[in-house]
Design a protein around this motif. Structure first.
Motif, PDB file in Angstrom:
ATOM      1  N   GLY A  43       0.177  -2.203  -7.244  1.00 41.26           N
ATOM      2  CA  GLY A  43      -0.505  -3.323  -7.889  1.00 41.26           C
ATOM      3  C   GLY A  43      -1.603  -3.911  -7.032  1.00 41.26           C
ATOM      4  O   GLY A  43      -2.228  -4.912  -7.409  1.00 41.26           O
ATOM      5  N   ARG A  44      -1.813  -3.347  -5.831  1.00 42.19           N
ATOM      6  CA  ARG A  44      -2.910  -3.820  -4.977  1.00 42.19           C
ATOM      7  C   ARG A  44      -3.775  -2.605  -4.635  1.00 42.19           C
ATOM      8  O   ARG A  44      -3.874  -2.186  -3.491  1.00 42.19           O
ATOM      9  CB  ARG A  44      -2.352  -4.462  -3.706  1.00 42.19           C
ATOM     10  CG  ARG A  44      -1.498  -5.681  -4.018  1.00 42.19           C
ATOM     11  CD  ARG A  44      -0.535  -6.015  -2.901  1.00 42.19           C
ATOM     12  NE  ARG A  44      -1.223  -6.501  -1.706  1.00 42.19           N
ATOM     13  CZ  ARG A  44      -0.570  -6.863  -0.609  1.00 42.19           C
ATOM     14  NH1 ARG A  44       0.745  -6.771  -0.543  1.00 42.19           N
ATOM     15  NH2 ARG A  44      -1.241  -7.302   0.428  1.00 42.19           N
ATOM     16  N   ALA A  45      -4.417  -2.059  -5.680  1.00 41.01           N
ATOM     17  CA  ALA A  45      -5.170  -0.814  -5.554  1.00 41.01           C
ATOM     18  C   ALA A  45      -6.246  -0.922  -4.483  1.00 41.01           C
ATOM     19  O   ALA A  45      -6.506   0.044  -3.755  1.00 41.01           O
ATOM     20  CB  ALA A  45      -5.803  -0.437  -6.896  1.00 41.01           C
ATOM     21  N   GLY A  46      -6.840  -2.115  -4.330  1.00 39.26           N
ATOM     22  CA  GLY A  46      -7.885  -2.297  -3.317  1.00 39.26           C
ATOM     23  C   GLY A  46      -7.342  -2.028  -1.920  1.00 39.26           C
ATOM     24  O   GLY A  46      -7.962  -1.338  -1.117  1.00 39.26           O
ATOM     25  N   ASP A  47      -6.131  -2.580  -1.654  1.00 40.59           N
ATOM     26  CA  ASP A  47      -5.521  -2.391  -0.333  1.00 40.59           C
ATOM     27  C   ASP A  47      -5.174  -0.925  -0.096  1.00 40.59           C
ATOM     28  O   ASP A  47      -5.375  -0.401   0.991  1.00 40.59           O
ATOM     29  CB  ASP A  47      -4.247  -3.238  -0.202  1.00 40.59           C
ATOM     30  CG  ASP A  47      -4.581  -4.713  -0.036  1.00 40.59           C
ATOM     31  OD1 ASP A  47      -5.768  -5.014   0.218  1.00 40.59           O
ATOM     32  OD2 ASP A  47      -3.671  -5.552  -0.164  1.00 40.59           O
ATOM     33  N   PHE A  48      -4.618  -0.267  -1.146  1.00 37.70           N
ATOM     34  CA  PHE A  48      -4.242   1.142  -0.983  1.00 37.70           C
ATOM     35  C   PHE A  48      -5.485   1.982  -0.692  1.00 37.70           C
ATOM     36  O   PHE A  48      -5.461   2.868   0.161  1.00 37.70           O
ATOM     37  CB  PHE A  48      -3.510   1.655  -2.236  1.00 37.70           C
ATOM     38  CG  PHE A  48      -3.024   3.081  -2.089  1.00 37.70           C
ATOM     39  CD1 PHE A  48      -2.278   3.468  -0.982  1.00 37.70           C
ATOM     40  CD2 PHE A  48      -3.309   4.034  -3.059  1.00 37.70           C
ATOM     41  CE1 PHE A  48      -1.825   4.783  -0.848  1.00 37.70           C
ATOM     42  CE2 PHE A  48      -2.862   5.344  -2.926  1.00 37.70           C
ATOM     43  CZ  PHE A  48      -2.109   5.716  -1.820  1.00 37.70           C
ATOM     44  N   ASN A  49      -6.585   1.680  -1.398  1.00 40.78           N
ATOM     45  CA  ASN A  49      -7.813   2.438  -1.168  1.00 40.78           C
ATOM     46  C   ASN A  49      -8.422   2.150   0.200  1.00 40.78           C
ATOM     47  O   ASN A  49      -9.196   2.940   0.723  1.00 40.78           O
ATOM     48  CB  ASN A  49      -8.835   2.152  -2.274  1.00 40.78           C
ATOM     49  CG  ASN A  49      -8.398   2.780  -3.593  1.00 40.78           C
ATOM     50  OD1 ASN A  49      -7.656   3.766  -3.603  1.00 40.78           O
ATOM     51  ND2 ASN A  49      -8.827   2.182  -4.696  1.00 40.78           N
ATOM     52  N   GLN A  50      -8.044   0.982   0.786  1.00 42.76           N
ATOM     53  CA  GLN A  50      -8.550   0.656   2.122  1.00 42.76           C
ATOM     54  C   GLN A  50      -7.701   1.317   3.215  1.00 42.76           C
ATOM     55  O   GLN A  50      -8.223   1.928   4.142  1.00 42.76           O
ATOM     56  CB  GLN A  50      -8.561  -0.868   2.315  1.00 42.76           C
ATOM     57  CG  GLN A  50      -9.138  -1.276   3.659  1.00 42.76           C
ATOM     58  CD  GLN A  50      -8.875  -2.738   3.992  1.00 42.76           C
ATOM     59  OE1 GLN A  50      -8.539  -3.550   3.116  1.00 42.76           O
ATOM     60  NE2 GLN A  50      -8.991  -3.078   5.256  1.00 42.76           N
ATOM     61  N   PHE A  51      -6.361   1.170   3.109  1.00 45.89           N
ATOM     62  CA  PHE A  51      -5.471   1.679   4.161  1.00 45.89           C
ATOM     63  C   PHE A  51      -5.101   3.150   3.969  1.00 45.89           C
ATOM     64  O   PHE A  51      -4.751   3.827   4.920  1.00 45.89           O
ATOM     65  CB  PHE A  51      -4.191   0.835   4.241  1.00 45.89           C
ATOM     66  CG  PHE A  51      -4.435  -0.572   4.723  1.00 45.89           C
ATOM     67  CD1 PHE A  51      -4.834  -0.794   6.040  1.00 45.89           C
ATOM     68  CD2 PHE A  51      -4.274  -1.653   3.870  1.00 45.89           C
ATOM     69  CE1 PHE A  51      -5.065  -2.085   6.491  1.00 45.89           C
ATOM     70  CE2 PHE A  51      -4.506  -2.943   4.312  1.00 45.89           C
ATOM     71  CZ  PHE A  51      -4.909  -3.168   5.632  1.00 45.89           C
ATOM     72  N   GLY A  52      -5.151   3.599   2.702  1.00 47.51           N
ATOM     73  CA  GLY A  52      -4.729   4.971   2.407  1.00 47.51           C
ATOM     74  C   GLY A  52      -5.501   6.048   3.155  1.00 47.51           C
ATOM     75  O   GLY A  52      -4.905   6.847   3.882  1.00 47.51           O
TER      76      GLY A  52
END
Lengths: 237, 245
Positions: B44-53
Motif C-alpha cells: 500500500g506504499r508503492a512509492g516507498d517500495f519503488n524507492q527501496f526496492g
C-alpha cells in the motif's frame, strides 16, 4: 646423469623453531626412495620444500637442475599431501577430469589412473562418501595423471589394507623401473624394505642415507625398527 | 592464463554446486523471498517500495554471493586443493577468473529470478529499463563474489569468514545512502561512503528509479562498480601464495 633431486644445506624455520636443519642429499633419476621417520620429524616440511610450496630459510633445492617451484617443473612433479587434497563434493571421475584439463593431459588418462589405484568400482561415487584410504587413493590418482617425472608422496599408504598396500608398493616399483623418481614418506619402519634407498629422518636431520640392506648391515640389525634405534643411540661419526 | 583452464575451473565450481542442490535453491530463493517480504512490508506504499526496492534488489544478491564465495574459497585453502592446484600449471588468474565466471553465471540466473518476480508479482516499477536493473543486480552479485574471493584470504577459519559479512558488508549498507542520503551524512562519513563500492551500486539503481533514459551518471556509477569488481579480483589473485609457511 643429472640427479632428480639435489638438496644442499636446506634449512626451514617455522615459528622460531628449526624444522629442517642443514639437510643435504641427492636422489638419482628413476629411484624409489623412502623418507622414514617419526611423526613430527620434518618429513612433510622437507617434501613441501621439494615441491616448492614451503618458504625456506636457507640452502637450495633443485629438481632436474631447476630450482624447486619454478614454472617449468609444475607439469613434471606430482605431489600428494597427507590429507587427501581433492574435492570431496565431486565424484572420483569429475575430480580426475578437472585435474586432467589443468595438467593438459587427455581425459582418457582419468580412466587409466583410476585403474592404477584400484578405484574402478567407485568411478562415479562422490569422494566424500569414500573411506579415508579410498580418498587418499583418489588424491594419489590425481598426482599420477600427468605421468610426472618426480612423484612426492606424503604417507600414501596410511589407513590402507595390507593387500592394497602391497599393490601400491608394486605400482611404485613399476613406476620407478619405467624411469619415474619417487620419494615416499612413511612413519611405518617396515615399509623401508620396499624402497631402493632410505632417508631416515629425526628432529629435522637426516640420520642415514643408504640402501635398506646396507643400513641393516652397518647397524647389525635384523629389522628397521632396531636399526633406527641403533642410529639414534650411537650415531655414526 | 589459459581459456581452457579457466573454463574447466568454472565448470568444476558449477559441478560442485550441482552436487549441493540446497545451496543452489538458497542462492536463487533467498533474494527473491526477501524482495517479496519487502513488498509485503511496504504494502500500500508503492512509492516507498519503488524507492527501496531497486537498491535492495542488488544488495541482497551481493550479500548472498559474498558469503557463498568466501566459504567456497576458504574451503579450497583449508582442504589443500588450492595448494595442490598451485603446484600445477594452473595460473592464479585461471583460478580467480574460473570462480568469477562460475558465480557470474549463477548471478545472472539469480538476477533474472529476483528481478522477474519483483517486476511481475511484487509490482516493482522503475522509470528506466527493468533490464538495466537486472544488469545492476548481476554486477552487484559479481561484486559480492569478487569481495568474497579477496577477503577470504584474511580468514583462517569458517567462523572468521562468515563474520566478514557483518564486518565489511553491513557498514557499507549503513553508509550507502538507503537510510540517510549520502549528501546528508557528516562530512567524514560522506568521504568514507565515496570510497565504498556499494554506494555506487545504490546510486546506479537510483538513477534507474528516477530517469527514463540512460544517464551519464548511471554509466559512471556502473563503471565504478565494474572497476571495484576488477580491483577485488586482482587483489584476490594477489592473495594466492604458491609458497607458504
Amino acid at each position: 646423469m643429472e640427479p632428480a633431486i639435489r638438496v644442499e644445506h636446506l634449512q626451514v624455520i617455522r615459528g622460531g623453531r628449526t624444522v629442517v636443519g642443514d639437510v643435504s642429499f641427492t636422489v638419482p633419476s628413476g629411484s624409489l626412495v623412502g623418507l622414514l621417520g617419526p611423526s613430527g620429524c620434518g618429513k612433510t616440511t622437507l617434501m613441501r620444500s621439494l615441491v616448492g610450496t614451503q618458504i625456506v630459510a636457507g640452502g637450495s633445492v633443485e629438481l632436474f637442475g631447476q630450482p624447486a617451484g619454478s614454472p617449468a617443473l609444475r607439469s613434471q612433479v606430482g605431489y600428494v599431501t597427507q590429507e587427501p587434497s581433492v574435492y570431496s563434493d565431486l565424484t572420483v571421475s569429475e575430480n580426475l577430469r578437472y585435474f586432467a584439463t589443468v595438467l593438459a593431459v587427455p581425459p582418457t588418462a582419468a580412466g587409466r589412473v583410476i585403474g592404477e589405484v584400484g578405484l574402478g568400482r567407485h568411478t562415479d561415487t562422490v569422494v566424500g562418501r569414500l573411506s579415508g584410504g579410498e580418498q587418499a587413493r583418489v588424491s594419489l590418482a590425481t598426482a599420477l595423471l600427468g605421468s610426472p617425472r618426480l612423484l612426492v608422496l606424503d604417507e600414501p599408504t596410511v589407513g590402507v589394507d595390507p593387500l592394497l598396500r602391497r599393490d601400491l608398493w608394486i605400482l611404485f616399483a613399476a613406476l620407478a623401473s619405467s624411469g619415474t623418481t619417487l620419494i615416499v614418506s612413511s612413519h611405518v619402519m617396515e615399509e623401508a624394505e620396499r624402497c631402493q634407498r632410505l632417508l631416515l629422518m629425526r628432529d629435522g636431520q637426516i640420520l642415514a642415507d643408504d640402501s635398506p640392506e646396507a643400513l641393516l648391515a652397518s647397524t647389525g640389525s635384523t629389522d628397521f625398527e632396531s636399526a633406527f634405534i641403533a642410529l639414534i643411540e650411537s650415531p655414526p661419526t | 592464463m589459459t581459456v581452457r583452464r579457466t573454463v574447466a575451473t568454472a565448470h568444476r565450481v558449477l559441478r560442485q554446486l550441482r552436487h549441493d542442490p540446497r545451496t543452489v535453491a538458497l542462492i536463487l530463493a533467498v533474494p527473491a523471498v526477501l524482495m517479496g517480504l519487502l513488498a509485503w512490508i511496504l504494502h500500500g506504499r508503492a512509492g516507498d517500495f519503488n524507492q527501496f526496492g531497486p537498491p535492495l534488489l542488488g544488495i541482497f544478491p551481493l550479500i548472498v554471493m559474498f558469503l557463498v564465495t568466501s566459504v567456497a574459497t576458504l574451503r579450497e585453502r583449508t582442504s589443500g586443493t588450492l595448494e595442490r592446484l598451485l603446484t600445477t600449471p594452473l595460473s592464479k588468474a585461471d583460478f580467480v577468473m574460473g570462480y568469477a565466471l562460475a558465480f557470474g553465471l549463477t548471478a545472472v540466473i539469480q538476477g533474472l529470478v529476483v528481478s522477474g518476480l519483483s517486476f511481475s508479482l511484487y509490482g516493482l516499477h522503475v522509470s528506466g529499463s527493468p533490464w538495466l536493473v537486472v544488469v545492476v543486480a548481476v554486477a552487484d552479485a559479481l561484486l559480492g563474489t569478487a569481495l568474497g574471493l579477496s577477503l577470504s584470504a584474511l580468514a583462517s577459519t569458517e567462523f572468521q569468514a562468515v563474520q566478514f559479512m557483518p564486518a565489511f558488508i553491513l557498514p557499507q549498507l549503513l553508509l550507502c545512502g538507503i537510510i540517510v542520503p549520502r549528501s546528508q551524512l557528516p562530512p567524514a562519513l560522506h568521504w568514507l561512503s565515496d570510497v565504498l563500492p556499494m554506494s555506487y551500486a545504490v546510486d546506479a539503481t537510483r538513477q534507474l528509479s528516477t530517469s527514463a533514459t540512460v544517464t551519464s551518471e548511471f554509466l559512471l556509477d556502473i563503471g565504478v562498480v565494474a572497476m571495484f569488481v576488477v580491483a577485488a579480483l586482482l587483489l584476490g589473485a594477489a592473495t594466492l601464495r604458491r609458497r607458504t609457511q
